[in-house]
Design an enzyme around this catalytic site. Structure first.
Site, PDB file in Angstrom:
ATOM      1  N   GLU A   1       0.819  -1.204   0.000  1.00  0.00           N
ATOM      2  CA  GLU A   1       0.000   0.000   0.000  1.00  0.00           C
ATOM      3  C   GLU A   1       0.867   1.274   0.000  1.00  0.00           C
ATOM      4  O   GLU A   1       1.771   1.411   0.831  1.00  0.00           O
ATOM      5  CB  GLU A   1      -0.937  -0.014   1.226  1.00  0.00           C
ATOM      6  CG  GLU A   1      -1.813   1.218   1.387  1.00  0.00           C
ATOM      7  CD  GLU A   1      -2.778   1.446   0.223  1.00  0.00           C
ATOM      8  OE1 GLU A   1      -3.361   0.470  -0.283  1.00  0.00           O
ATOM      9  OE2 GLU A   1      -2.926   2.620  -0.193  1.00  0.00           O
TER      10      GLU A   1
ATOM     11  N   THR B   1      -6.371   2.069  -5.108  1.00  0.00           N
ATOM     12  CA  THR B   1      -6.118   0.640  -4.864  1.00  0.00           C
ATOM     13  C   THR B   1      -6.916  -0.238  -5.826  1.00  0.00           C
ATOM     14  O   THR B   1      -6.391  -1.209  -6.379  1.00  0.00           O
ATOM     15  CB  THR B   1      -6.513   0.254  -3.425  1.00  0.00           C
ATOM     16  OG1 THR B   1      -5.612   0.871  -2.508  1.00  0.00           O
ATOM     17  CG2 THR B   1      -6.467  -1.253  -3.213  1.00  0.00           C
TER      18      THR B   1
ATOM     19  N   HIS C   1      -1.025   3.884   4.817  1.00  0.00           N
ATOM     20  CA  HIS C   1      -2.014   4.595   3.998  1.00  0.00           C
ATOM     21  C   HIS C   1      -2.110   6.027   4.501  1.00  0.00           C
ATOM     22  O   HIS C   1      -1.993   6.266   5.707  1.00  0.00           O
ATOM     23  CB  HIS C   1      -3.378   3.884   4.119  1.00  0.00           C
ATOM     24  CG  HIS C   1      -4.412   4.370   3.151  1.00  0.00           C
ATOM     25  ND1 HIS C   1      -5.001   5.610   3.246  1.00  0.00           N
ATOM     26  CD2 HIS C   1      -4.965   3.781   2.059  1.00  0.00           C
ATOM     27  CE1 HIS C   1      -5.855   5.762   2.263  1.00  0.00           C
ATOM     28  NE2 HIS C   1      -5.859   4.661   1.518  1.00  0.00           N
TER      29      HIS C   1
ATOM     30  N   ASP D   1       0.974   0.020  -5.042  1.00  0.00           N
ATOM     31  CA  ASP D   1      -0.297   0.210  -5.768  1.00  0.00           C
ATOM     32  C   ASP D   1      -0.415   1.577  -6.432  1.00  0.00           C
ATOM     33  O   ASP D   1      -0.967   1.686  -7.525  1.00  0.00           O
ATOM     34  CB  ASP D   1      -1.519  -0.105  -4.884  1.00  0.00           C
ATOM     35  CG  ASP D   1      -1.689   0.808  -3.690  1.00  0.00           C
ATOM     36  OD1 ASP D   1      -0.701   1.451  -3.254  1.00  0.00           O
ATOM     37  OD2 ASP D   1      -2.816   0.887  -3.164  1.00  0.00           O
ATOM     38  N   HIS D   2       0.106   2.619  -5.779  1.00  0.00           N
ATOM     39  CA  HIS D   2       0.009   3.983  -6.338  1.00  0.00           C
ATOM     40  C   HIS D   2       0.897   4.882  -5.501  1.00  0.00           C
ATOM     41  O   HIS D   2       1.446   4.440  -4.486  1.00  0.00           O
ATOM     42  CB  HIS D   2      -1.439   4.486  -6.338  1.00  0.00           C
ATOM     43  CG  HIS D   2      -2.163   4.279  -5.029  1.00  0.00           C
ATOM     44  ND1 HIS D   2      -1.862   4.997  -3.884  1.00  0.00           N
ATOM     45  CD2 HIS D   2      -3.133   3.402  -4.669  1.00  0.00           C
ATOM     46  CE1 HIS D   2      -2.639   4.588  -2.900  1.00  0.00           C
ATOM     47  NE2 HIS D   2      -3.413   3.602  -3.328  1.00  0.00           N
TER      48      HIS D   2
END
Ligand code: GP9
Ligand code: MN
Length: 424
Positions: free
Chosen positions: A38, A82, A197, A256-257
């Protein structure tokens, strides 16, 4: 209508990258374990904060010789965050330009990894310590053919072990491991973590590295939750090793990003230690880590340009499953014919030579604006990028996979899946 799919198939056939005989089938019959990193960006790898590594465990994998680490791998997500990353890695189709395909296209027909592998004898499962309805996962996973979805209801939680989006990584991996051990093999699994996150806050008594000192709070905290995520991964790897699963499982870890958005560019200049151009922030910093470990396969640092769209064909070829008949927009990262033109969802792109940001072209290696003589070539690449995104959107918006299945592929029957926890 069904003639639209013909255009798409013509493209995917012409863009198909043949498997590399060196890698085709090296993981045949093995389990698959996807670990979702994440919000991890590539710059964290080998980054030192006050002389200390932030992600010592991941760094150790970069040099362990058995894991392949990709240092030119890019996320291609948009608003679906996500869920866009998941959408790409399960289908090798792009997320939508607006919103989340997970949310709006959950009932489409897909030919996703869990279904493909399910028909080869695999049992599939997702592990995620958040409510199953988040991003509409509990619906779209049925369309993908996921056999099991262990959502929050399967985990023991208390006030101490919850992060903003669910169970913290360490208890999450611990409890997931107990469920994983019960799975029939071979399995195809994905673990979606949440501790690292935005806004990256965590109980300071659990932090094992100090925050950064840029003065931008979420940027500074980013390093603490990254360290925690790294420790959780190490613990999970140790469990896999002790159980023996490590020796017959392919492990793929992907960021993921981005975790730090472009609203934090001045803090990021302090982090990186130099001035950052638009090219740096919009393209270079969109790199995310990718690790692939196949037991028995040689590792090392791989400089190939690639993106999340490429994961599915790469994995299927490692498992010895050809992808030629599938509608997949990415290509095998390990193929000699891999397509290194990497679209971003907003139409920007990167490639080993030319990149495009906001309609301007750059030399990918120097970050300088592209010379006049190369503008035509760049425009050609831009056209291909737009065409790829257009075809993908046609498939997703038109639900075109209804009209086409590769030979031998059985369409998914959503009604066969139920993820509710059995009564005790
Ligand atoms: C929540 C988690 C977060 O379940 O996957 O999604 P994101 O906010 O990163 O898209
Ligand atoms: Mn995310």
């Amino acid at each position: 209508d069904s003639s639209d799919i013909t255009e798409v198939i013509n493209f995917t056939k012409s863009n198909y990258a043949e498997p590399n005989p060196k890698y085709f089938g090296v993981g045949k019959g093995m389990n698959v374990i996807y670990l979702h990193l994440e919000s991890m960006q590539e710059f964290l790898i080998n980054y030192k904060l006050n002389g200390e590594e932030v992600t010592p465990f991941l760094n150790s994998l970069v040099k362990d010789g058995n894991t392949m680490f990709f240092d030119n791998f890019f996320h291609q997500t948009a608003q679906g965050k996500t869920s866009d990353a998941e959408f790409m890695l399960e289908n090798s189709l792009y997320g939508l330009p607006q919103g989340s395909a997970f949310t709006t296209k959950g009932l489409n027909t897909y030919e996703a990894a869990p279904a493909i592998l399910g028909q080869q004898g695999y049992t599939s499962a997702v592990f995620h310590g958040n409510a199953g309805s988040f991003w509409n996962r509990n619906e779209i996973y049925k369309s993908f053919g996921y056999d099991r979805f262990y959502d929050l209801s399967y985990y023991e939680t208390d006030d101490q072990n919850m992060a903003e989006y669910g169970l913290m990584d360490k208890p999450f991996y611990q409890q997931s491991f107990e469920m994983l051990k019960q799975m029939p093999q071979p399995f195809y699994t994905k673990f979606i973590t949440v501790s690292h996150h935005y806004p990256y806050s965590m109980d300071q008594s659990l932090a094992t590295i100090g925050p950064h000192t840029t003065g931008d709070k979420s940027v500074d905290n980013y390093f603490q939750t990254a360290r925690y995520a790294d420790e959780a991964l190490e613990q999970f790897f140790n469990d896999l090793k002790e159980s023996g699963l490590y020796d017959n499982s392919i492990i793929i870890m992907y960021g993921d990003h981005y975790g730090i958005s472009q609203n934090h560019n001045s803090a990021m200049e302090k982090v990186i230690g130099r001035e950052l151009s638009t090219f740096d922030t919009a393209a270079g910093l969109q790199r995310v880590p990718l690790f692939i470990r196949v037991p028995g396969m040689e590792g090392g640092i791989n400089h190939t340009y690639g993106g999340q769209i490429d994961l599915l064909p790469t994995l299927l070829h490692l498992l010895g499953i050809d992808t030629k008949e599938y509608v997949q927009l990415g290509t095998d990262l390990l193929s000699e014919q891999h397509d290194t033109l990497i679209p971003f969802r907003n139409g920007d792109f990167v490639s080993p030579t030319i990149s495009s940001v906001g309609g301007k072209f750059y030399d990918s290696n120097t970050g300088e604006p592209l010379s006049d003589t190369e503008q035509e070539k760049a425009k050609g690449l831009q056209k291909i990028v737009e065409y790829k995104l257009h075809l993908s959107d046609k498939v997703v918006n038109g639900d075109l996979l209804r009209f086409y299945a590769p030979n031998g592929f059985k369409p998914v029957d959503r009604s066969q899946y139920d993820y509710s926890k059995p009564e005790e």
